[in-house]
Design an enzyme around this catalytic site. Structure first.
Site, PDB file in Angstrom:
ATOM      1  N   GLY A  12      -9.710 -14.673 -18.010  1.00  0.00           N
ATOM      2  CA  GLY A  12     -10.028 -14.923 -19.415  1.00  0.00           C
ATOM      3  C   GLY A  12      -9.684 -13.720 -20.277  1.00  0.00           C
ATOM      4  N   GLY A  15      -5.798 -13.423 -24.537  1.00  0.00           N
ATOM      5  CA  GLY A  15      -5.258 -13.432 -25.905  1.00  0.00           C
ATOM      6  C   GLY A  15      -4.769 -14.810 -26.315  1.00  0.00           C
ATOM      7  N   LYS A  18      -4.769 -15.670 -30.195  1.00  0.00           N
ATOM      8  CA  LYS A  18      -3.641 -15.120 -30.954  1.00  0.00           C
ATOM      9  C   LYS A  18      -2.378 -15.962 -30.728  1.00  0.00           C
ATOM     10  CE  LYS A  18      -0.185 -11.610 -31.071  1.00  0.00           C
ATOM     11  NZ  LYS A  18       0.279 -10.270 -31.238  1.00  0.00           N
ATOM     12  N   GLY A  40     -14.317 -16.942 -26.597  1.00  0.00           N
ATOM     13  CA  GLY A  40     -14.230 -16.231 -27.871  1.00  0.00           C
ATOM     14  C   GLY A  40     -12.765 -15.979 -28.137  1.00  0.00           C
ATOM     15  N   HIS A  41     -12.170 -16.789 -28.990  1.00  0.00           N
ATOM     16  CA  HIS A  41     -10.737 -16.661 -29.254  1.00  0.00           C
ATOM     17  C   HIS A  41     -10.529 -15.872 -30.548  1.00  0.00           C
ATOM     18  CE1 HIS A  41      -9.729 -20.312 -26.505  1.00  0.00           C
ATOM     19  NE2 HIS A  41     -10.179 -19.271 -25.867  1.00  0.00           N
ATOM     20  N   THR A 129     -22.338 -15.994 -19.740  1.00  0.00           N
ATOM     21  CA  THR A 129     -22.494 -15.662 -21.162  1.00  0.00           C
ATOM     22  C   THR A 129     -23.832 -16.193 -21.693  1.00  0.00           C
ATOM     23  OG1 THR A 129     -21.392 -17.698 -21.829  1.00  0.00           O
ATOM     24  CG2 THR A 129     -19.997 -15.757 -21.570  1.00  0.00           C
ATOM     25  N   ARG A 303     -20.016  -7.464 -24.308  1.00  0.00           N
ATOM     26  CA  ARG A 303     -20.112  -6.649 -23.081  1.00  0.00           C
ATOM     27  C   ARG A 303     -18.786  -5.925 -22.825  1.00  0.00           C
ATOM     28  NH1 ARG A 303     -21.846 -11.052 -18.679  1.00  0.00           N
ATOM     29  NH2 ARG A 303     -20.366 -12.285 -19.877  1.00  0.00           N
ATOM     30  N   ARG A 305     -15.579  -4.892 -20.927  1.00  0.00           N
ATOM     31  CA  ARG A 305     -14.838  -5.573 -19.864  1.00  0.00           C
ATOM     32  C   ARG A 305     -14.454  -4.569 -18.780  1.00  0.00           C
ATOM     33  NH1 ARG A 305     -11.196  -8.231 -24.460  1.00  0.00           N
ATOM     34  NH2 ARG A 305     -12.570  -9.947 -25.059  1.00  0.00           N
ATOM     35  N   LYS A 331      -0.732  -7.422 -24.749  1.00  0.00           N
ATOM     36  CA  LYS A 331      -1.266  -6.050 -24.745  1.00  0.00           C
ATOM     37  C   LYS A 331      -0.380  -5.038 -24.028  1.00  0.00           C
ATOM     38  CE  LYS A 331      -6.015  -6.462 -25.918  1.00  0.00           C
ATOM     39  NZ  LYS A 331      -7.396  -6.105 -25.634  1.00  0.00           N
ATOM     40  N   GLY A 414       0.373  -5.887 -30.080  1.00  0.00           N
ATOM     41  CA  GLY A 414      -0.739  -5.561 -30.969  1.00  0.00           C
ATOM     42  C   GLY A 414      -1.490  -6.827 -31.313  1.00  0.00           C
TER      43      GLY A 414
HETATM   44  P1  IMP Z   1     -20.375 -18.954 -18.188  1.00  0.00           P
HETATM   45  O1  IMP Z   1     -19.180 -19.815 -18.276  1.00  0.00           O
HETATM   46  O2  IMP Z   1     -20.883 -18.504 -19.523  1.00  0.00           O
HETATM   47  O3  IMP Z   1     -21.460 -19.508 -17.342  1.00  0.00           O
HETATM   48  O4  IMP Z   1     -19.917 -17.604 -17.443  1.00  0.00           O
HETATM   49  C1  IMP Z   1     -19.436 -17.614 -16.117  1.00  0.00           C
HETATM   50  C2  IMP Z   1     -18.473 -16.467 -15.891  1.00  0.00           C
HETATM   51  O5  IMP Z   1     -17.310 -16.690 -16.679  1.00  0.00           O
HETATM   52  C3  IMP Z   1     -19.007 -15.100 -16.298  1.00  0.00           C
HETATM   53  O6  IMP Z   1     -18.440 -14.117 -15.452  1.00  0.00           O
HETATM   54  C4  IMP Z   1     -18.465 -14.925 -17.708  1.00  0.00           C
HETATM   55  O7  IMP Z   1     -18.348 -13.562 -18.057  1.00  0.00           O
HETATM   56  C5  IMP Z   1     -17.115 -15.593 -17.552  1.00  0.00           C
HETATM   57  N1  IMP Z   1     -16.614 -16.119 -18.817  1.00  0.00           N
HETATM   58  C6  IMP Z   1     -17.000 -17.247 -19.453  1.00  0.00           C
HETATM   59  N2  IMP Z   1     -16.289 -17.422 -20.583  1.00  0.00           N
HETATM   60  C7  IMP Z   1     -15.430 -16.402 -20.659  1.00  0.00           C
HETATM   61  C8  IMP Z   1     -14.400 -16.048 -21.588  1.00  0.00           C
HETATM   62  O8  IMP Z   1     -14.117 -16.734 -22.573  1.00  0.00           O
HETATM   63  N3  IMP Z   1     -13.714 -14.902 -21.301  1.00  0.00           N
HETATM   64  C9  IMP Z   1     -13.958 -14.160 -20.197  1.00  0.00           C
HETATM   65  N4  IMP Z   1     -14.894 -14.452 -19.305  1.00  0.00           N
HETATM   66  C10 IMP Z   1     -15.630 -15.566 -19.538  1.00  0.00           C
END
Ligand code: IMP
Length: 423
Positions: A12, A15, A18, A40-41, A129, A303, A305, A331, A414
């Site tokens: 995940g 990007g 974008k 989160g896009h 999350t 958080r 990364r 990136k 960028g």
């Molecule tokens: P959940 O989908 O919120 O239950 O999270 C499960 C796992 O997927 C955790 O390790 C989260 O950090 C990861 N995760 C969920 N959505 C995203 C995302 O959009 N980007 C990166 N990691 C994600």
């Protein structure tokens, strides 16, 4: 007319927001097919930075229609906040955004259950999350869930009550210390549902079928990444949906033979947020530099990364399970300044050298074996064509294309829309 897919190939945060934003001008419809507000896009243009969670990234383009598909899970409270945040842009949201009746609803108690489950897991927690994603998909597959279409029924609140009561009993079962005021959460939820009802709920599979038939171009926008896929990811440290290509078929009702290009996005290095194995993770200055220069903080949770070198074994696996036809490397600018770059080209797996992703990639089983490449010093952020690339970057790209057997069509240098180099 084929439906193209856009997928994250790592854990995940590659990007996708974008790139969807950059590509939207080529499409009539952008459709989200899985995940929910755990995503989160991030989009940046005209000096503005904007984060979308559930709404497809085509929302900023005049002519694109945006579909939230049946495979998505929707939290009305977060959705309403997203709508509020979009008000400043004066978009005609109602005419540009439709929601599948078959998409499932995240209830306040789903979020509480997520928290209770994670707390009960202690050290073994997923690092969720905490947006209620897992419990909502559990209710979906357990055939207890509430769907957007239920909100059109007169008795939906009764259905809601029965499910929320059951959830409360389950929260008690976990026997963990979680404080909440359900009445307050419910007030917020019911008010948000009323807002949501101002949008059009549709039979999105029919809508997309007719759109395809009439020659409309559709882009299916994935969320999270392939290594977080419920089947093919690093289970159990994964999300609860199919983030890989097949998820677009079930999450939108698009037939497999209608899939066209599969666009795969990866970062020039690797990041992961939350718990779970990450063979190339760095705990040294290099990892710290990637995090700092790349501004590697979760768009949904804030958080930090975890950062590490590019893992070609994991990336090849993702290219394979998705059938990727075009790659996009994000990136690249973050790697400027490293004397030497490392790429994991094999694993030492229980004493043996392997070049495929094994069942278990926990650190006690797997150590990465690296190939080294020369780094580059040049700042890439102002470059606008591939001819300007330093030769070391060109070598890095050539090496990856040869290994992955798929062309890298876009190199991002960028966060802004304009910092996108087509090859
Ligand atoms: P959940 O989908 O919120 O239950 O999270 C499960 C796992 O997927 C955790 O390790 C989260 O950090 C990861 N995760 C969920 N959505 C995203 C995302 O959009 N980007 C990166 N990691 C994600």
């Amino acid at each position: 007319m084929a439906v193209d897919l856009l997928l994250g190939l790592q854990w995940g945060d590659e990007g996708k927001g974008k790139i969807v934003d950059v590509l939207t001008k080529n499409y009539d419809i952008i459709a989200r097919f899985q995940g929910g507000p755990n995503a989160g896009h991030t989009l940046e243009f005209d000096g503005i930075k904007h984060v979308l969670h559930t709404i497809p990234s085509g929302i900023f383009h005049k002519n694109a229609m945006n579909v939230v598909g049946n495979g998505v899970v929707i939290d009305p409270v977060i959705f309403r906040k997203e709508l509020d945040a979009l008000k400043q842009f004066n978009l005609d949201i109602k005419s540009k955004l439709v929601i599948s009746r078959k998409a499932h609803l995240i209830l306040p108690t789903h979020r509480l259950l997520d928290a209770a489950s994670e707390t009960a897991k202690g050290k073994a927690k997923i690092g969720s999350t905490l947006k209620g994603i897992g419990p909502t998909y559990m209710d979906k597959t357990g055939r207890n869930g509430m769907r957007i279409g239920d909100l059109e029924l007169d008795d939906w609140k009764e259905k809601y009550r029965a499910l929320a009561d059951k959830h409360e009993a389950m929260i008690d079962y976990y026997n963990v210390d979680i404080e909440y005021d359900l009445a307050e959460l419910e007030n917020e939820f019911f008010a948000s549902v009323e807002e949501l009802k101002n949008l059009d709920f549709i039979d999105s599979e029919e809508y997309l079928y007719q759109a395809q038939k009439s020659g409309k171009k559709i882009l299916a926008e994935g969320a999270q990444g392939s290594l977080l896929d419920i089947d093919f990811g690093t289970y159990p440290f994964v999300t609860s949906s199919n983030t890989t290509a097949a998820g677009a078929c079930t999450g939108l009702g698009v037939a497999p033979n209608q899939i066209g290009e599969v666009l795969g996005i990866f970062k020039a290095y690797t990041t992961r947020v939350g718990s779970g194995p990450f063979p190339t993770e760095l705990f040294d200055d290099d990892g710290e530099t990637m995090g700092r220069v790349g501004n590697e903080f979760g768009a949904t949770t804030g958080r930090p990364r975890r950062c590490g070198w590019l893992d070609l074994i994991a990336l090849k696996y993702a290219v394979q399970v998705n059938g990727v036809t075009e790659l996009m490397m994000m990136k690249a600018d973050v790697l400027s300044g490293f004397e030497t770059l490392k790429i994991c080209t094999a694993y030492n797996y229980k004493g043996q050298k392997i070049t495929h992703l094994p069942y278990n990639i926990e650190a006690e089983n797997v150590t990465p074996i690296y190939s080294e490449m020369k780094g580059w010093k040049e700042d890439l952020t102002k470059m606008s064509k591939p001819e300007e690339f330093p030769s070391a970057l060109q070598d890095y790209i050539d090496f990856l294309e040869k290994e992955l057997e798929v062309p890298i069509k876009i190199v991002s240098v960028g966060p802004d829309r304009t910092q996108t180099i087509h090859r």
